[in-house]
Design an enzyme around this catalytic site. Structure first.
Site: not given
Length: 504
Positions: A96, A171, A195
């Protein structure tokens, strides 16, 4: 080197910002007395930073475009080869894009951070490489990770790999999308309100939010230290458990870690669920936007667990709703203080700070209008609470969080796991470009009702795919006691081997 000294006039301005009044004569006298302190700053300025050595060679890589990035899920591609052997030898991993990978740009979904390049690797990056993984790049994430949708990332939304034009979830949008699209074997996600689990539910991957502090957050850009989590997103339960084995454990640098208890998670995978007690969380099925198709698929999945030998019954945890409500003062005031006013790092903790990130992120003030509406609304709420009420609601919410944890704990004294839908809906269409602020923000937070509570309580929670509705995945979430990730993996593995979720 020498830091810049203030003038007496500048010191008077600083004093006024601290609600102090200094005469010119007083300012000059204070300035003279401050010189030895500034000499100490000079000493610090002249020393090299005490950061970890970068041990694996790498190139900056490149930002893929067009046909090479059809889902907008890649931020950067690179190729960092780890050790020659280890648990993850031969596995490809994407990070990420809030995780520091030295020498490779990190944007965290926001144009205000574009151009920042970390100088050291996050702890989990070192552990992945030591275990033999090859890190192949950075996955797009949402704007400073403040969205459960996938429409808030700069410069473009991330598409669901199962249905173009639909949300991948956030996210950790790119992380789940790239795993689901079979472009990588494994991914690292982050979770402050769901997320990891939200994009896993939308994309049909396995996403584990571990117990708070089990996995070190060192080298990952924080939102709010008490809700920051990082963990694995994978295509199988085995890979998920294996990845957690590699990244879990104390590193001595993360204040979120309180003597975490690690385990050999892969050893739990073949034990089945015979006799396991699973509580169907009543409140988890009472979300006002729960889709009937999602409800039905999750209940069918629970019935399958019962057929496999689990003992299943309903249980109420009223504190589930309380925990969700506590996210607003803790999340909003906390992120405003730490991530925005504190330039990403904040204060009052020992550990590894990223000075370069602090300097770069401080520039958000020069282009604040470019921040996403999903971040702006959290900042506005947080600033109001801090300024109007002196942070008392953040403080009281942290006190009440103990009550929320106790509510989960009481239920988990009678049950091994709790189960509910991960999210109340399947992946919706992406909002149209130029949509209203209302639509933009609503679509960023409409799905967090069941996922935000465990970020407040710190309980481990995993989303696993359990069926399809109109060609899109449905996620079922298992929640366990603190550090009971093995129990979650045990049940998830039993369910996974019972049939192909795509046919359920």
């Amino acid at each position: 080197m020498a830091i810049e000294r203030p003038t007496a006039e500048q010191l008077q301005t600083l004093a006024s910002q601290l609600h102090l009044n200094l005469t010119p004569e007083q300012a000059q006298e204070y300035l003279t007395l401050m010189q030895p302190n500034f000499d100490a700053y000079d000493l610090v300025d002249g020393l090299p930073d005490n950061i970890p050595e970068v041990r694996y060679t790498r190139a900056p890589g490149y930002r893929p475009t067009g046909a090479e990035n059809p889902l907008n899920a890649w931020y950067y591609k690179t190729d960092v080869k780890g050790a020659d052997s280890g648990k993850l030898a031969g596995r490809t991993v994407v990070l990420k894009d809030n995780v520091a990978l030295a020498g490779v740009p990190m944007m965290n979904g926001s144009s205000t951070l574009e151009g920042f390049v970390p100088a050291y690797d996050a702890t989990i990056v070192e552990r992945l490489l030591d275990a033999g993984a090859t890190i192949v790049g950075k996955a797009t994430c949402e704007h400073f990770c403040l969205s459960g949708g996938s429409h808030t990332s700069d410069p473009a939304p991330v598409h669901n790999p199962l249905k173009q034009g639909h949300a991948a979830g956030g996210s950790s949008s790119g992380s789940a999308a790239l795993v689901a699209a079979c472009e990588v074997d494994m991914a690292i996600g982050g979770d402050q309100g769901g997320s990891i689990r939200i994009p896993s539910a939308f994309c049909g991957t396995y996403g584990m939010k571990p117990t708070h502090g089990l996995v070190p957050y060192t080298g990952i850009m924080p939102i709010e230290a008490t809700v920051d989590h990082t963990g694995p997103i994978t295509d199988t339960v085995y890979d998920n458990a294996l990845m957690l084995e590699v990244i879990a454990g104390a590193d001595g640098l993360d204040p979120r870690q309180y003597s975490p208890r690690v385990a050999a998670y892969t050893e739990a995978l073949d034990k089945g669920v015979q006799g396991m007690k699973i509580g169907i969380l009543t409140e988890g099925f009472q979300l006002p936007n729960l889709d009937a198709g999602v409800d039905a698929k999750v209940r069918e999945a629970i019935a399958r667990l019962e057929q496999l030998g689990a003992i299943v019954s309903e249980v109420s945890v009223p504190e589930h709703g309380l925990a969700g409500a506590l996210w607003s003062p803790i999340g909003c005031e906390g992120l405003t203080a730490q991530m925005m006013h504190g330039n990403g790092m904040g204060f009052n903790w020992e550990g590894l700070y990223d000075v370069g990130l602090l300097d770069k992120h401080a520039l958000w003030r020069d282009n604040a209008d470019a921040l996403s509406p999903s971040l702006k609304i959290c900042m506005l709420i947080g600033q109001y609470g801090l300024q109007r009420y002196n942070g008392r609601y953040y403080a009281k919410a942290q006190n009440l969080a103990r009550k929320a944890r106790a509510g989960y704990q009481r239920a988990l004294e009678s049950y091994d796991l709790l189960v509910m839908p991960t999210v109340p809906i399947t992946a919706p269409p992406l909002p149209e470009q130029g949509c209203s602020i209302t639509d933009y923000i609503s679509r960023a937070f409409e799905m967090i009702g069941n996922t935000a509570p465990q970020d407040i309580t710190g309980n481990p929670a995993m989303s696993l795919p359990c069926g399809m509705v109109d060609g899109l995945p449905v996620g079922m979430m298992l929640v366990g006691r603190h550090y009971a990730e093995s129990t979650i993996y045990q049940a998830a593995s039993a369910f996974e081997t019972s049939g192909d979720w795509r046919q359920m």
